[in-house]
Design an enzyme around this catalytic site. Structure first.
Site, PDB file in Angstrom:
ATOM      1  N   SER A 100       0.851  -1.203   0.000  1.00 57.55           N
ATOM      2  CA  SER A 100       0.000   0.000   0.000  1.00 57.55           C
ATOM      3  C   SER A 100       0.885   1.251   0.000  1.00 57.55           C
ATOM      4  O   SER A 100       0.403   2.344  -0.292  1.00 57.55           O
ATOM      5  CB  SER A 100      -0.927   0.004   1.220  1.00 57.55           C
ATOM      6  OG  SER A 100      -0.200  -0.226   2.405  1.00 57.55           O
ATOM      7  N   GLU A 115      -0.211 -12.579  -1.770  1.00 58.24           N
ATOM      8  CA  GLU A 115      -1.636 -12.583  -2.072  1.00 58.24           C
ATOM      9  C   GLU A 115      -2.062 -13.831  -2.844  1.00 58.24           C
ATOM     10  O   GLU A 115      -1.357 -14.276  -3.752  1.00 58.24           O
ATOM     11  CB  GLU A 115      -1.996 -11.335  -2.898  1.00 58.24           C
ATOM     12  CG  GLU A 115      -1.818 -10.041  -2.122  1.00 58.24           C
ATOM     13  CD  GLU A 115      -2.280  -8.801  -2.895  1.00 58.24           C
ATOM     14  OE1 GLU A 115      -2.850  -8.929  -3.992  1.00 58.24           O
ATOM     15  OE2 GLU A 115      -2.065  -7.689  -2.367  1.00 58.24           O
ATOM     16  N   GLU A 166      -9.250  -9.707   3.361  1.00 55.64           N
ATOM     17  CA  GLU A 166      -9.565  -8.329   2.982  1.00 55.64           C
ATOM     18  C   GLU A 166     -10.904  -8.269   2.259  1.00 55.64           C
ATOM     19  O   GLU A 166     -11.130  -8.981   1.267  1.00 55.64           O
ATOM     20  CB  GLU A 166      -8.442  -7.772   2.079  1.00 55.64           C
ATOM     21  CG  GLU A 166      -8.727  -6.347   1.621  1.00 55.64           C
ATOM     22  CD  GLU A 166      -7.498  -5.609   1.095  1.00 55.64           C
ATOM     23  OE1 GLU A 166      -6.381  -6.170   1.108  1.00 55.64           O
ATOM     24  OE2 GLU A 166      -7.670  -4.445   0.691  1.00 55.64           O
TER      25      GLU A 166
HETATM   26  O1  KIV Z   1      -0.475  -3.442   1.520  1.00 55.61           O
HETATM   27  C1  KIV Z   1      -1.160  -3.389   2.541  1.00 55.61           C
HETATM   28  O2  KIV Z   1      -1.172  -2.398   3.268  1.00 55.61           O
HETATM   29  C2  KIV Z   1      -1.992  -4.547   2.880  1.00 55.61           C
HETATM   30  C3  KIV Z   1      -3.036  -4.359   3.916  1.00 55.61           C
HETATM   31  C4  KIV Z   1      -4.167  -3.622   3.333  1.00 55.61           C
HETATM   32  C5  KIV Z   1      -3.463  -5.618   4.536  1.00 55.61           C
HETATM   33  O3  KIV Z   1      -1.838  -5.584   2.307  1.00 55.61           O
END
Ligand code: KIV
Length: 269
Positions: free
Chosen positions: A53, A122, A187
């Site tokens: 993220s 993932e 998620e």
């Molecule tokens: O990249 C991220 O911050 C995540 C979270 C949303 C779990 O994978």
């Protein structure tokens, strides 16, 4: 060690599994730098994720896809310098685990150069997870909405509303545990599905947009501080509202997770 200097014992995956067994909720946040990492750690958040993220909230990209291994390592090093006790996980970014050999090389790099305790990937990548675990790499799974697949999905949406989709997520969660993963992130899935998965697994299940009955919760730090641009997803909450400082906002988030006050039904699917 200088006299007066304290040494801190990092939380381990065993500590997190014990929290699940004791019915204590696990609080988690993302972080990308030493200052926030130190603050989050001081408040007693158990897990820090260096999430991809960072591509969106730090770099201003439109998705997590452009994030590289080198960037994850750079931000992991920053986070590690700030923290004392929190358990640290880093994302394997987009296209960094498309084969066993690529996955192991990148996981080793992140663990050795970034200093993290676990890597997250993932999807139901069962063979890859099994292989990494066999080589001694601790793995966190991630099911439900998979942001790295945004260019296939078209848009971010709840997963598991259809019974067939829910059944697949449930069975993938069992396979991920059997492959040796020690943590699972869910998620954007219906709360009822996340509850069933959390009850059926021995490993802790951490939710983001997955209802209150997961074993713990995670949010993107900038979302919970109300810093993110645009339309806020319903599962986030701005804990800065009414808080006198960032530390108090993080403390309020931790308390809300521990007391099962976050997320509410309205913040769930
Ligand atoms: O990249 C991220 O911050 C995540 C979270 C949303 C779990 O994978």
């Amino acid at each position: 060690m200088n006299s007066g200097q304290q040494s801190y014992k990092s939380l381990t995956i065993i500590d997190l599994i014990t929290l699940k067994q004791q019915g204590e909720k696990i609080s988690c946040l993302t972080a990308y730098d030493a200052s926030f990492s130190a603050l989050i750690d001081k408040v007693g958040i158990e897990v820090i994720l260096i999430g991809d993220s960072l591509g969106m909230v730090i770099q201003g990209q439109s998705s997590t896809v452009p994030v590289t291994i080198e960037e994850i390592i750079y931000h992991s090093c920053c986070v590690i310098r700030g923290k004392k006790q929190a358990f640290i996980i880093a994302d394997l970014p987009f296209a960094s685990y498309y084969s066993k050999m690529v996955a192991i090389e990148n996981a080793i790099k992140i663990m050795q150069q970034g200093g993290v305790q676990m890597v997250k990937l993932e999807g139901a990548q069962i063979d890859i997870i099994y292989f990494l675990v066999e080589q001694g790499i601790p793995v966190c799974g991630h099911l439900g909405l998979l942001p790295q697949s945004i260019n296939q999905l078209g848009h971010y949406q709840v997963k598991g509303r259809l019974q067939s989709e829910a059944d697949k997520i449930f069975s993938d969660a069992q396979k991920i545990e059997q492959a040796g993963a020690k943590l699972l992130i869910l998620e954007c899935v219906p709360a009822i599905l996340a509850k069933k998965i959390s009850a059926s697994l021995k490993i802790p299940v951490i939710g983001i947009g997955a209802g209150v009955d997961c074993d713990g919760q995670i949010l993107v730090l900038y979302d919970m501080l109300g810093l993110s641009d645009g339309k806020r997803p319903r599962f986030t909450q701005n804990f800065m509202q009414g808080a006198e400082s960032i530390e108090i906002a993080i403390q309020r988030y931790r308390d809300a997770v521990k007391k099962s006050l976050f997320p509410t039904i309205e913040q769930s699917y």
